[in-house]
Design a protein around this motif. Structure first.
Motif, PDB file in Angstrom:
ATOM      1  N   VAL A  72       0.844  -1.197   0.000  1.00 43.97           N
ATOM      2  CA  VAL A  72       0.000   0.000   0.000  1.00 43.97           C
ATOM      3  C   VAL A  72       0.881   1.249   0.000  1.00 43.97           C
ATOM      4  N   ALA A  73       1.897   1.229   0.838  1.00 42.12           N
ATOM      5  CA  ALA A  73       2.799   2.379   0.932  1.00 42.12           C
ATOM      6  C   ALA A  73       3.433   2.647  -0.434  1.00 42.12           C
ATOM      7  N   HIS A  74       3.810   1.573  -1.101  1.00 40.41           N
ATOM      8  CA  HIS A  74       4.442   1.705  -2.400  1.00 40.41           C
ATOM      9  C   HIS A  74       3.473   2.299  -3.417  1.00 40.41           C
ATOM     10  N   GLU A  75       2.252   1.789  -3.390  1.00 36.21           N
ATOM     11  CA  GLU A  75       1.238   2.291  -4.321  1.00 36.21           C
ATOM     12  C   GLU A  75       0.938   3.761  -4.078  1.00 36.21           C
ATOM     13  N   MET A  76       1.088   4.164  -2.821  1.00 32.74           N
ATOM     14  CA  MET A  76       0.766   5.554  -2.493  1.00 32.74           C
ATOM     15  C   MET A  76       1.865   6.509  -2.930  1.00 32.74           C
ATOM     16  N   ASN A  77       3.054   5.982  -3.186  1.00 30.04           N
ATOM     17  CA  ASN A  77       4.178   6.840  -3.540  1.00 30.04           C
ATOM     18  C   ASN A  77       3.866   7.732  -4.731  1.00 30.04           C
ATOM     19  N   THR A  78       3.322   7.139  -5.767  1.00 29.32           N
ATOM     20  CA  THR A  78       3.099   7.902  -6.996  1.00 29.32           C
ATOM     21  C   THR A  78       2.080   9.020  -6.805  1.00 29.32           C
ATOM     22  N   PRO A  79       0.860   8.691  -6.309  1.00 29.23           N
ATOM     23  CA  PRO A  79      -0.093   9.808  -6.142  1.00 29.23           C
ATOM     24  C   PRO A  79       0.399  10.843  -5.141  1.00 29.23           C
ATOM     25  N   ILE A  80       1.012  10.370  -4.050  1.00 31.04           N
ATOM     26  CA  ILE A  80       1.470  11.343  -3.052  1.00 31.04           C
ATOM     27  C   ILE A  80       2.597  12.201  -3.630  1.00 31.04           C
ATOM     28  N   GLY A  81       3.474  11.536  -4.366  1.00 33.53           N
ATOM     29  CA  GLY A  81       4.573  12.273  -5.002  1.00 33.53           C
ATOM     30  C   GLY A  81       4.015  13.370  -5.905  1.00 33.53           C
ATOM     31  N   THR A  82       2.997  12.995  -6.620  1.00 31.99           N
ATOM     32  CA  THR A  82       2.399  13.938  -7.555  1.00 31.99           C
ATOM     33  C   THR A  82       1.765  15.122  -6.816  1.00 31.99           C
ATOM     34  N   ILE A  83       0.953  14.784  -5.802  1.00 26.93           N
ATOM     35  CA  ILE A  83       0.257  15.855  -5.070  1.00 26.93           C
ATOM     36  C   ILE A  83       1.263  16.769  -4.374  1.00 26.93           C
ATOM     37  N   THR A  84       2.264  16.142  -3.746  1.00 21.63           N
ATOM     38  CA  THR A  84       3.267  16.939  -3.048  1.00 21.63           C
ATOM     39  C   THR A  84       3.963  17.884  -4.032  1.00 21.63           C
ATOM     40  N   SER A  85       4.349  17.285  -5.124  1.00 21.14           N
ATOM     41  CA  SER A  85       5.052  18.078  -6.130  1.00 21.14           C
ATOM     42  C   SER A  85       4.151  19.213  -6.645  1.00 21.14           C
ATOM     43  N   ASN A  86       2.892  18.871  -6.885  1.00 18.06           N
ATOM     44  CA  ASN A  86       1.955  19.869  -7.406  1.00 18.06           C
ATOM     45  C   ASN A  86       1.737  21.005  -6.409  1.00 18.06           C
ATOM     46  N   ALA A  87       1.626  20.614  -5.120  1.00 16.05           N
ATOM     47  CA  ALA A  87       1.405  21.629  -4.095  1.00 16.05           C
ATOM     48  C   ALA A  87       2.577  22.611  -4.110  1.00 16.05           C
ATOM     49  N   ASP A  88       3.765  22.057  -4.252  1.00 16.23           N
ATOM     50  CA  ASP A  88       4.966  22.884  -4.275  1.00 16.23           C
ATOM     51  C   ASP A  88       4.986  23.758  -5.531  1.00 16.23           C
ATOM     52  N   THR A  89       4.673  23.137  -6.649  1.00 19.81           N
ATOM     53  CA  THR A  89       4.653  23.867  -7.911  1.00 19.81           C
ATOM     54  C   THR A  89       3.623  25.004  -7.857  1.00 19.81           C
ATOM     55  N   LEU A  90       2.485  24.687  -7.237  1.00 20.50           N
ATOM     56  CA  LEU A  90       1.426  25.686  -7.109  1.00 20.50           C
ATOM     57  C   LEU A  90       1.912  26.887  -6.297  1.00 20.50           C
ATOM     58  N   SER A  91       2.571  26.602  -5.180  1.00 21.30           N
ATOM     59  CA  SER A  91       3.097  27.701  -4.363  1.00 21.30           C
ATOM     60  C   SER A  91       4.048  28.566  -5.163  1.00 21.30           C
ATOM     61  N   ARG A  92       4.947  27.866  -5.890  1.00 19.83           N
ATOM     62  CA  ARG A  92       5.922  28.601  -6.691  1.00 19.83           C
ATOM     63  C   ARG A  92       5.218  29.425  -7.773  1.00 19.83           C
ATOM     64  N   ALA A  93       4.226  28.816  -8.355  1.00 14.81           N
ATOM     65  CA  ALA A  93       3.500  29.504  -9.434  1.00 14.81           C
ATOM     66  C   ALA A  93       2.809  30.740  -8.883  1.00 14.81           C
ATOM     67  N   LEU A  94       2.219  30.608  -7.707  1.00 17.39           N
ATOM     68  CA  LEU A  94       1.522  31.731  -7.101  1.00 17.39           C
ATOM     69  C   LEU A  94       2.499  32.859  -6.767  1.00 17.39           C
ATOM     70  N   GLU A  95       3.683  32.456  -6.316  1.00 18.42           N
ATOM     71  CA  GLU A  95       4.708  33.431  -5.997  1.00 18.42           C
ATOM     72  C   GLU A  95       5.073  34.220  -7.260  1.00 18.42           C
ATOM     73  N   LYS A  96       5.226  33.428  -8.336  1.00 19.02           N
ATOM     74  CA  LYS A  96       5.572  34.056  -9.626  1.00 19.02           C
ATOM     75  C   LYS A  96       4.451  35.004 -10.072  1.00 19.02           C
ATOM     76  N   LEU A  97       3.263  34.514  -9.894  1.00 16.81           N
ATOM     77  CA  LEU A  97       2.111  35.318 -10.282  1.00 16.81           C
ATOM     78  C   LEU A  97       2.119  36.635  -9.512  1.00 16.81           C
ATOM     79  N   ASP A  98       2.422  36.509  -8.207  1.00 13.83           N
ATOM     80  CA  ASP A  98       2.440  37.681  -7.358  1.00 13.83           C
ATOM     81  C   ASP A  98       3.483  38.677  -7.865  1.00 13.83           C
ATOM     82  N   LYS A  99       4.666  38.118  -8.235  1.00 18.43           N
ATOM     83  CA  LYS A  99       5.735  38.985  -8.758  1.00 18.43           C
ATOM     84  C   LYS A  99       5.283  39.683 -10.040  1.00 18.43           C
ATOM     85  N   ILE A 100       4.649  38.891 -10.895  1.00 15.78           N
ATOM     86  CA  ILE A 100       4.174  39.456 -12.157  1.00 15.78           C
ATOM     87  C   ILE A 100       3.184  40.593 -11.883  1.00 15.78           C
TER      88      ILE A 100
END
Ligand SMILES: Nc1ncnc2c1ncn2[C@@H]1O[C@H](COP(=O)(O)OP(=O)(O)OP(=O)(O)O)[C@@H](O)[C@H]1O
Ligand SMILES: [Mg+2]
Lengths: 159, 597
Positions: free
Chosen positions: B360-388
């Protein structure tokens, strides 16, 4: 040379969600040319066509696993930096593959974006260093050839 | 005798005289005999005297008294006294068959003066003297012939006369009673001799026999005699045994059963195996009893033979004990086996659960990896947006839009919270992975505090707001162990403690080192364990939780794991206050754990 074109990065994973999040992150944060493929076969086709600089591959994929795939890439484009993206349970296989495939790094899922960015940067740097080294060797070889030619002419002139 | 007619002639006178003399002699003979009888002479001598007097008085060469035998024989008569005229014992002779037969048949006096010429009686056997004449009269008692009184060879010319016959008949009739007495007496003698003999034989037999023998009276069932073997068997002296009833000594109900005795009387016998003696205070003995009825003349006697089977019985008991021991041992071993089997099954279950968790832990790696990465990307994107949005190229009007600001702040909040949520999930997944530790089948050096924390993360839900966890971690070195097994122990300890706490409470986890042992102590403020249960909680299957709640295997497995790690588990508990379980684990590398899967 590196300024000539943006680095080409190929990402292979059978999971669309992984491809999308990696692509989104790298597009936002870098100037790389990102190409994503959901199967190793498609990726190989593409890699035959032109030079790439770095490849990130999932380990567990249908048809061909990440190590077999990267081995294929090593044959086609030896200078491209190879990175394996693995689940925790596949860590052992990744470690085994380091030498066999000439793996640059393995990244564990779930990954941290920042780490991933750094690893890619370093990997590309290595790839370009390797290319430059190659070019230098070629230059040296050319010079050497020239020298040999000159030497030969001198010898002829004196004979 | 005719007194009315006086003698007319001398001859007549002489004859009369002779007759008188004879009568006197007769009387004197009879007198003598009667006197002898009254003087209580021995019966043998009385018979001898009768013969002697008869021989003398009748003036014959020989005389004899012969008695009828009781038992069958070729010669029905037995000579008991034999006399010659001289007074010496007469030579033996035998009546032949013809003579015997005649006397038996006719039972009356027989007078023969010329035997040689008498065709009826040819073969009177008498090797040493020839019988020429004989006079034989039957001896009768109560009308029955019991013998013969015989005289042979008249010493006068004329031979036997009628007078002789009459006189001998008188003597015979007078003597018959005596002779009968003789016969009876002799019979008595013989019988008593026989009895004495058989009694002696019997006594010898019973005394020498290996078996204990009791003789008891048939009707009263009272003991008449016992042999030497009875004393040690019953623990009672012989004199105390005599007179007791059989039932007193040998506890068998049938002694008072008349039917049984009827059967025994007609030849049957009673037998019992393994009758227990010793209830009368004697030694405990087991005997096989066999009883028969024997007759002594008219008396019926119960003869009881006791065969001592105590040794056999002891052997049987010993065998039985041995068999019981074996059975117990088999039972214990079966229990052991069952226990280790349940432990194995449970371990296998845990391993399967571990694999599941890891999967189960292994199966969760991919979706969690994706969500974690997306959350981070979203923050960065928002920061960029703010700068823009802050750049000069954006018109002030656009920048000042109220809606835009709101959307930006909502997206910021969500990105931040998503990241926190992802961190939490990543923590749980890695705890799961840590707990299962499937990759660590061999001994690993592990930090127990890390294991405790992983486990605590997993039971977080069980503890939640209800139970406070107090950590009193001491300075303990990493130990060589199977981390997944140790984590299992921690898990069960925490779950047990949480289940023992009704409502709110505290679990204190204390770690400390004692020499080569590392202790991990779990104290709870739960219900506690009643003293009666303390010794049982480590038994596989012992649970006080309802069906489906507890398997009761938890502690038994924990104990085995602790043992395999060169340690154990100690419990202290007080009902109402709480319990403390102390897990002892060896630091060392050479523990049994190395041999585990
Ligand atoms: N901390 C504790 N406080 C009070 N009683 C306890 C505690 N730990 C164990 N026990 C008692 O010991 C019994 C056996 O415990 P064990 O862990 O072996 O089985 P279980 O908890 O009943 O079942 P399972 O572990 O399968 O859920 C429990 O049923 C309970 O009665
Ligand atoms: Mg339990």
């Amino acid at each position: 040379m590196s300024s000539r074109r943006p680095p080409v990065i190929v990402i292979v994973d059978d999971e669309e969600m992984v491809l999308t999040s990696l692509r989104s992150f790298l597009r936002l944060e870098t100037e790389y040319d990102i190409e994503t493929f959901d199967s190793p076969a498609k990726a190989i086709e593409r890699i035959r066509e032109s030079t790439i600089d770095l490849v990130i591959s999932d380990y567990l994929m249908p048809g061909m696993n990440g190590i077999e795939f990267l081995l294929e890439i090593k044959k086609l484009q030896p200078y491209a930096t190879r990175i394996l993206l693995t689940g925790y349970a596949d860590k052992e296989n990744a470690i085994k593959a380091i030498n066999e495939v000439g793996l640059y790094q393995y990244i564990e899922k779930p990954w941290a974006n920042e780490d991933l960015k750094l690893i890619i940067q370093n990997g590309l740097e290595r790839r370009f260093l390797m290319e430059r080294l190659e070019e230098k060797i070629k230059e040296v070889q050319n010079v050497q050839q020239n020298l040999q030619d000159i030497q030969a002419q001198i010898i002829k002139a004196f004979m | 005798m005719s007194e009315e007619h006086p003698p007319s002639t001398l001859a007549e006178f002489q004859a009369e005289n002779a007759r008188l003399r004879r009568a006197v002699e007769e009387l004197s003979v009879l007198n003598g005999i009667s006197g002898a009888i009254s003087s209580m002479m021995s019966v043998e001598s009385i018979v001898e005297m009768i013969v002697q007097e008869s021989v003398k008085y009748l003036n014959v060469e020989q005389g004899a008294v012969m008695l009828l035998r009781n038992e069958e024989d070729t010669d029905p008569f037995r000579t008991v006294a034999r006399k010659a005229y001289s007074g010496s014992d007469a030579v033996p002779f035998r009546f032949g068959q013809q003579l015997t037969g005649w006397m038996l048949k006719n039972q009356k006096p027989l007078l023969i003066n010329d035997l040689g010429n008498d065709v009826r009686f040819r073969n009177v056997a008498s090797p040493d003297f020839a019988i020429q004449s004989l006079l034989s009269v039957p001896l009768k008692a109560k009308g029955e012939m019991v013998g013969l009184l015989n005289v042979f060879n008249k010493r006068t010319e004329e031979g036997f006369t009628i007078d002789d016959q009459r006189l001998l008949s008188i003597i015979a009739s007078q003597s018959a009673q005596i002779v009968e007495n003789v016969r009876l007496y002799e019979e008595l003698q013989r019988r008593s001799a026989e009895l004495r003999e058989s009694e002696a034989k019997y006594r010898a037999l019973t005394q020498e026999a290996g078996e204990a023998i009791l003789l008891a009276d048939f009707s009263s069932r009272r003991i008449l005699e016992v042999n030497d073997k009875v004393e040690p068997l019953t623990g009672l002296p012989r004199r105390m045994l005599r007179g007791r009833t059989l039932a007193d000594v040998i506890p068998v109900a049938e002694w008072s059963d008349t039917d049984t005795f009827e059967r025994m009387s007609s030849g049957g016998h009673l037998s019992y195996a393994n009758v227990k003696l010793g209830d009368n205070g004697g030694p405990t003995r087991f005997i096989d009893v066999s009883a028969t009825i024997v007759s002594y003349g008219d008396n019926k006697i119960i003869q009881v033979i006791c065969h001592d089977v105590t040794e056999r019985q002891k052997l049987a008991e010993h065998l039985r004990d041995h068999a019981e021991d074996l059975e117990r041992e088999v039972e214990a071993r079966t229990l052991d086996l069952r226990n280790s089997q349940t432990q194995l099954v449970q371990q296998e279950k845990m391993a399967a659960l571990g694999r599941l968790v890891a999967g189960v832990a292994h199966e969760m790696n991919t979706p969690i990896g994706t969500i974690t990465s997306n959350a981070d990307t979203l923050s960065r994107a928002l920061e960029k947006l703010d700068k823009i949005m802050q750049s000069d190229e954006i018109p002030e009007a656009v920048r000042g839009l109220r809606g835009l600001k709101q959307v930006q702040s909502v997206l910021d909040d969500i990105a931040r919270i998503n990241q926190l949520a992802c961190d939490r999930i990543i923590g749980i997944v890695s705890s799961l992975r840590n707990f299962a530790r499937l990759d660590e089948a061999e001994l690993k050096t592990a930090d127990l505090h890390e294991g405790l924390e992983s486990t605590l993360t997993l039971v977080h839900y069980e503890l939640k707001n209800r139970i406070k966890v107090v950590r009193e971690y001491g300075d303990i070195p990493p130990i060589s162990c199977h981390p997944n097994q140790i984590n299992q122990v921690f898990m069960n300890m925490l779950v047990n403690a949480a289940q023992a706490i009704k409502g709110e409470g505290t679990i204190t986890i204390k770690t400390f080192r004692q020499g080569d042992i590392v202790n991990v102590q779990f104290s709870d403020t739960g219900t506690g364990i009643p003293p009666a249960n303390v010794s049982r909680i480590f038994d596989p299957g012992f649970t006080t939780k309802g069906v489906g709640v507890g398997t009761g295997l938890g502690l038994s497995i924990c104990f085995k794991i602790a043992q395999d790690h060169g340690g154990g588990i100690d419990v202290e508990s007080e009902v109402g206050k709480g319990s403390t379980f102390t897990i002892r684990l060896s630091l060392g590398k050479d523990t049994k754990a190395g041999a585990l899967r």
